[in-house]
Write a protein that holds these residues in place. Structure first.
Motif, mmCIF file in Angstrom:
data_model
loop_
_atom_site.group_PDB
_atom_site.id
_atom_site.type_symbol
_atom_site.label_atom_id
_atom_site.label_comp_id
_atom_site.label_asym_id
_atom_site.label_seq_id
_atom_site.Cartn_x
_atom_site.Cartn_y
_atom_site.Cartn_z
ATOM 1 N N ARG A 11 -13.147 1.086 6.110
ATOM 2 C CA ARG A 11 -13.374 2.130 5.112
ATOM 3 C C ARG A 11 -13.817 3.426 5.777
ATOM 4 O O ARG A 11 -13.420 4.522 5.358
ATOM 5 C CB ARG A 11 -14.404 1.650 4.087
ATOM 6 N N LEU A 12 -14.600 3.308 6.832
ATOM 7 C CA LEU A 12 -14.991 4.496 7.593
ATOM 8 C C LEU A 12 -13.781 5.152 8.241
ATOM 9 O O LEU A 12 -13.587 6.375 8.149
ATOM 10 C CB LEU A 12 -16.021 4.112 8.666
ATOM 11 N N SER A 25 -19.248 13.924 10.131
ATOM 12 C CA SER A 25 -20.451 13.610 10.899
ATOM 13 C C SER A 25 -20.968 12.260 10.441
ATOM 14 O O SER A 25 -20.574 11.743 9.391
ATOM 15 C CB SER A 25 -21.531 14.678 10.677
ATOM 16 N N VAL A 26 -21.888 11.699 11.213
ATOM 17 C CA VAL A 26 -22.474 10.415 10.831
ATOM 18 C C VAL A 26 -23.185 10.531 9.484
ATOM 19 O O VAL A 26 -23.030 9.670 8.607
ATOM 20 C CB VAL A 26 -23.464 9.934 11.914
ATOM 21 N N ASP A 27 -23.945 11.606 9.299
ATOM 22 C CA ASP A 27 -24.691 11.764 8.048
ATOM 23 C C ASP A 27 -23.761 11.885 6.845
ATOM 24 O O ASP A 27 -24.004 11.282 5.787
ATOM 25 C CB ASP A 27 -25.605 12.982 8.130
ATOM 26 N N GLU A 28 -22.690 12.669 6.973
ATOM 27 C CA GLU A 28 -21.737 12.830 5.867
ATOM 28 C C GLU A 28 -21.080 11.499 5.512
ATOM 29 O O GLU A 28 -20.958 11.139 4.338
ATOM 30 C CB GLU A 28 -20.661 13.850 6.241
ATOM 31 N N ALA A 29 -20.662 10.786 6.541
ATOM 32 C CA ALA A 29 -19.997 9.495 6.303
ATOM 33 C C ALA A 29 -20.968 8.488 5.695
ATOM 34 O O ALA A 29 -20.594 7.688 4.830
ATOM 35 C CB ALA A 29 -19.406 8.961 7.596
ATOM 36 N N THR A 40 -23.957 3.401 10.046
ATOM 37 C CA THR A 40 -22.817 4.303 10.205
ATOM 38 C C THR A 40 -22.687 4.744 11.652
ATOM 39 O O THR A 40 -21.576 4.808 12.199
ATOM 40 C CB THR A 40 -22.981 5.532 9.293
ATOM 41 N N TYR A 41 -23.796 5.036 12.292
ATOM 42 C CA TYR A 41 -23.754 5.446 13.697
ATOM 43 C C TYR A 41 -23.147 4.355 14.562
ATOM 44 O O TYR A 41 -22.334 4.641 15.447
ATOM 45 C CB TYR A 41 -25.158 5.779 14.201
ATOM 46 N N ARG A 42 -23.512 3.080 14.302
ATOM 47 C CA ARG A 42 -22.942 1.981 15.091
ATOM 48 C C ARG A 42 -21.423 1.900 14.905
ATOM 49 O O ARG A 42 -20.686 1.657 15.867
ATOM 50 C CB ARG A 42 -23.607 0.655 14.702
ATOM 51 N N TYR A 43 -20.959 2.119 13.664
ATOM 52 C CA TYR A 43 -19.520 2.088 13.415
ATOM 53 C C TYR A 43 -18.824 3.270 14.111
ATOM 54 O O TYR A 43 -17.735 3.114 14.680
ATOM 55 C CB TYR A 43 -19.241 2.123 11.914
#
Length: 257
Positions: A11-12, A25-29, A40-43
């Motif tokens: 999905r990401l 960005s990680v935060d947006e995602a 999210t950062y790990r993905y």
């Protein structure tokens, strides 16, 4: 049903296919997916290490070079594209100059062009550009697939966008749409004009394997040369290309059994 990590990872990755927003960005995602920033950062790190996404500036990511590598392998190794190349070139040799031959697949409720053949590329204001999904109700390459889907599937798509079905001449209610689809299905090839912008006309035939419609093969003509005489000549050409592609895909399906 609880989503697992593989589903979240896919999905990401699918976020980067958005036509309106190609960088994240990680935060947006994290906000968009509804999962923690740490997850999210790990993905992001997993996808970036494999080359599927790439940081183009600090903290912002776009699709990475591994996608280009996969696209090249698709163009080289996809049996459907391989089977279609010579058929499309032969079909194109009979068409007016500036015509384009396209091969489309049925994909997640939409239609996607996966291969093009042309001698002189003719740009249209809207087209079946390779890799860009198009709806099932608009254009010959899409409608010929829609007409050959099981009616229960077609009805689900109609229920989702009835106004669009009516806008593109398929009918204002399910009874009319069903009649339109049966009429289209009875034809060996179908033609539309001006549905994908005003500059193009399309002639399309379905491609089947053993049991289901896989996609379509089409000629896209400049609308200025798509006279009745020209389209009457080309419709059996496109129909024959669809039949030949179907024979090849059926043969490939039999080899897999």
């Amino acid at each position: 049903m609880k989503e697992n990590s593989q589903e979240r990872l896919l999905r990401l990755l699918s976020l980067f296919a958005d036509e309106e927003k190609g960088e994240w960005s990680v935060d947006e995602a994290s906000v968009h997916l509804g999962i923690s920033a740490s997850q999210t950062y790990r993905y992001f790190r997993t996808l970036a290490s494999a080359g599927y996404i790439s940081a183009y500036t600090t903290g912002r990511y776009v699709l990475g070079p591994a996608i280009i590598e996969l696209d090249r392998k698709l163009r080289i190794g996809d049996p459907m594209i391989h089977a279609a190349r010579s058929i499309m070139r032969e079909m194109l040799s009979t068409a007016p100059s500036a015509s384009i031959a396209i091969l489309c697949r049925y994909f997640r409720g939409q239609v996607m062009c996966v291969h093009e053949e042309f001698e002189t590329y003719q740009h249209h204001e809207i087209s079946y550009e390779r890799g860009q999904p198009r709806p099932l109700y608009q254009g010959a390459a899409s409608k010929v697939i829609l007409a050959n889907l099981p009616l229960r599937q077609a009805r689900a798509y109609f229920n989702h966008a009835p106004d669009k079905f009516n806008q593109f001449g398929l009918g204002a209610n399910w009874t009319e749409v069903k009649r339109s689809l049966r009429e289209l299905r009875s034809q060996p090839a179908i033609i539309t004009a001006g549905e994908l912008g005003t500059s193009a006309s399309g002639i399309s035939a379905p491609i089947y394997d053993d049991k289901r419609v896989l996609g379509s093969v089409s000629l896209v003509l400049p609308i200025t040369v798509a006279t009745e005489e020209v389209t009457s000549f080309l419709m059996p050409v496109v129909a024959a290309a669809g039949q030949e592609m179907t024979s090849k895909m059926q043969h490939l399906a039999q080899l897999q059994k």
